[in-house]
Scaffold this active site. Structure first.
Site, PDB file in Angstrom:
ATOM      1  N   HIS A   1       0.999  -1.279   0.174  1.00 50.45           N
ATOM      2  CA  HIS A   1       0.139   0.071   0.037  1.00 50.45           C
ATOM      3  C   HIS A   1       0.946   1.254   0.105  1.00 50.45           C
ATOM      4  CE1 HIS A   1      -2.642   3.081   1.446  1.00 50.45           C
ATOM      5  NE2 HIS A   1      -3.710   2.086   1.287  1.00 50.45           N
TER       6      HIS A   1
ATOM      7  N   CYS B   1      -4.674   1.778  -3.957  1.00 52.53           N
ATOM      8  CA  CYS B   1      -3.310   2.732  -3.277  1.00 52.53           C
ATOM      9  C   CYS B   1      -2.236   1.718  -3.404  1.00 52.53           C
ATOM     10  CB  CYS B   1      -3.695   3.085  -1.781  1.00 52.53           C
ATOM     11  SG  CYS B   1      -4.863   4.317  -1.721  1.00 52.53           S
TER      12      CYS B   1
ATOM     13  N   ASP C   1       2.910  -3.616   8.649  1.00 49.86           N
ATOM     14  CA  ASP C   1       1.751  -3.044   8.151  1.00 49.86           C
ATOM     15  C   ASP C   1       0.651  -4.223   8.361  1.00 49.86           C
ATOM     16  OD1 ASP C   1      -0.792  -2.189   7.166  1.00 49.86           O
ATOM     17  OD2 ASP C   1       0.214  -1.868   5.186  1.00 49.86           O
TER      18      ASP C   1
ATOM     19  N   GLN D   1      -4.458  -4.953   7.283  1.00 47.92           N
ATOM     20  CA  GLN D   1      -5.509  -5.992   6.941  1.00 47.92           C
ATOM     21  C   GLN D   1      -5.436  -7.211   7.656  1.00 47.92           C
ATOM     22  OE1 GLN D   1      -7.386  -5.598   4.522  1.00 47.92           O
ATOM     23  NE2 GLN D   1      -6.746  -3.503   4.166  1.00 47.92           N
TER      24      GLN D   1
ATOM     25  N   LYS E   1     -10.735  -0.349  10.175  1.00 49.18           N
ATOM     26  CA  LYS E   1     -10.717  -1.646   9.697  1.00 49.18           C
ATOM     27  C   LYS E   1     -10.906  -2.609  10.611  1.00 49.18           C
ATOM     28  CE  LYS E   1      -7.254  -0.076   6.081  1.00 49.18           C
ATOM     29  NZ  LYS E   1      -8.155   0.347   4.953  1.00 49.18           N
TER      30      LYS E   1
END
Length: 399
Positions: free
Chosen positions: A116, A356, A193, A196, A219
């Protein structure tokens, strides 16, 4: 669980809403909405500074949310948790406050083409500003990472590896624990990261042995405007503030100032108090339903979607079969926006575009994809509806 989410009870374009864009943002269960309403109607005050009872209540609520976030990722201490506006701000904080002051010309930062933009541009800027070099770990054709091929890229020149736990486009699940071991063998830090993975995969930062990890509240079935940065204690202590002002100071003179210890020195100004209350409620909600159960549900649903979509001629799926809760695809030569528009007419909300991740689109050889992403409120019936609508779209576009 769908009944817990008020927004999902509505119709779109005359059809029951099927929401398949949880990778962008999740819907919010009633307990999260209640927590936000309760804060603003009965608990609203600024934190840390007031001595009156309402301020103490707000402070306890805010710091209690930090404790819950620490338990959520199995951190040693709540002092390893920094509240940010989201994953983007958290990664920028690591790039500017920790990594950039330690980079020199010839140093290397490793990442992948599948990241991303939030996990790419901060490292681009850090490299440009210091003379360091940004390099990319090789990916297999399906977007997975082969550790045998990645290992030679990690050298004594490597200062950091920044990688998504799960790709927001391909759903690829990367081997974080193994990458951490390779990074530490070369005295580098591993930055994860987890935007998700946090909503649907149990996280244990001690077992993963990552140095920094970031995720977003919105999220995670919580509010927008809040995120979490986990860092090892010594690394947060070595991270310089990138915002200055109230709350983060220890002593201020006319020509100089000193800071509080981490995490507070990294949280300048009035923090996201209401959002922290909502995040705590979201964590409670997920833990009450069982994080292992949630992980299995998302895995089963995604595998079912992959199998069902694979039956459609002219549809190209991107990424490996074993993946997180994301399925990206294209339908023949039809533009993804046109596919998404047809699905919207059927009440199905999906994302279409570059997500993105423009370098990944170029690597895949496409301008954009359609992306269906799943939440705990989705079912096989939702997947069946998606498949049926795509089959109709296929006939409409004659592909």
């Amino acid at each position: 669980m769908k009944q817990d989410f008020p927004l999902l009870k509505q119709h779109m374009n005359g059809k029951p809403l099927i929401y398949l864009d949880s990778a962008a943002t999740t819907q919010k269960p009633q307990p999260v909405l209640d927590a936000l309403h309760r804060y603003y109607t009965t608990q609203n005050a600024n934190v840390h500074r007031g001595v009156y009872a309402l301020a103490a209540t707000a402070t306890d609520l805010y710091e209690g949310a930090r404790e819950k976030a620490a338990r959520f990722v199995n951190a040693h201490s709540a002092r390893q948790i920094v509240f940010t506006r989201g994953t983007t701000e958290a990664l920028n904080l690591v790039a500017s406050g920790y990594l950039r002051p330690r980079l020199q010309p010839g140093d290397e930062i490793l990442t992948t083409v599948a990241e991303h933009h939030s996990n790419l541009i901060p490292w681009q800027m850090a490299a440009k500003q210091t003379g360091a070099r940004l390099r990319f770990l090789p990916l297999e054709a399906d977007g997975t990472l082969d550790l045998a091929k990645a290992a030679p890229c990690i050298t004594p020149r490597t200062r950091a590896i920044a990688i998504a736990h799960i790709s927001n486009v391909l759903g690829t699940i990367h081997p974080i624990q193994e990458l951490a071991a390779l990074a530490h063998q070369n005295h580098a830090v591993l930055i994860v990261d987890a935007a998700q993975s946090a909503p649907h995969h149990p996280l244990d930062v001690q077992a993963l042995d990552c140095d920094f990890l970031a995720f977003s509240g919105h999220k995670l079935y919580g509010p927008t405007g809040i995120g979490v940065l986990y860092g090892k204690r010594e690394l947060l202590a070595a991270t310089e503030p990138v915002q200055y002002g109230g709350e983060m100071i220890d002593e201020v003179e006319l020509l100089d100032a000193s800071w509080k210890d981490a995490p507070w020195k990294l949280e300048a100004g009035t923090p996201p108090i209401a959002e922290a209350a909502g995040l705590a409620a979201a964590i409670d909600y997920l833990e009450a339903r069982g994080r292992d159960t949630i992980q299995q549900h998302i895995a089963d649903l995604t595998a079912y979607a992959y199998d069902q979509l694979s039956t459609l001629d002219s549809l190209t799926l991107y990424g490996p079969k074993k993946r997180g809760g994301v399925v990206s695809f294209n339908l023949g030569g039809v533009h993804p926006h046109d596919v998404a528009t047809v699905l919207d007419a059927a009440g199905i909300a999906v994302r279409a575009g570059h997500h993105c991740a423009q370098p990944l689109m170029k690597w895949l050889g496409v301008a954009a994809t359609v992306r269906a992403s799943f939440g705990i409120y989705n079912t096989r019936a939702d997947v069946d509806a998606l498949t049926a609508a795509l089959r109709e779209a296929k006939g409409l576009f004659d592909v």
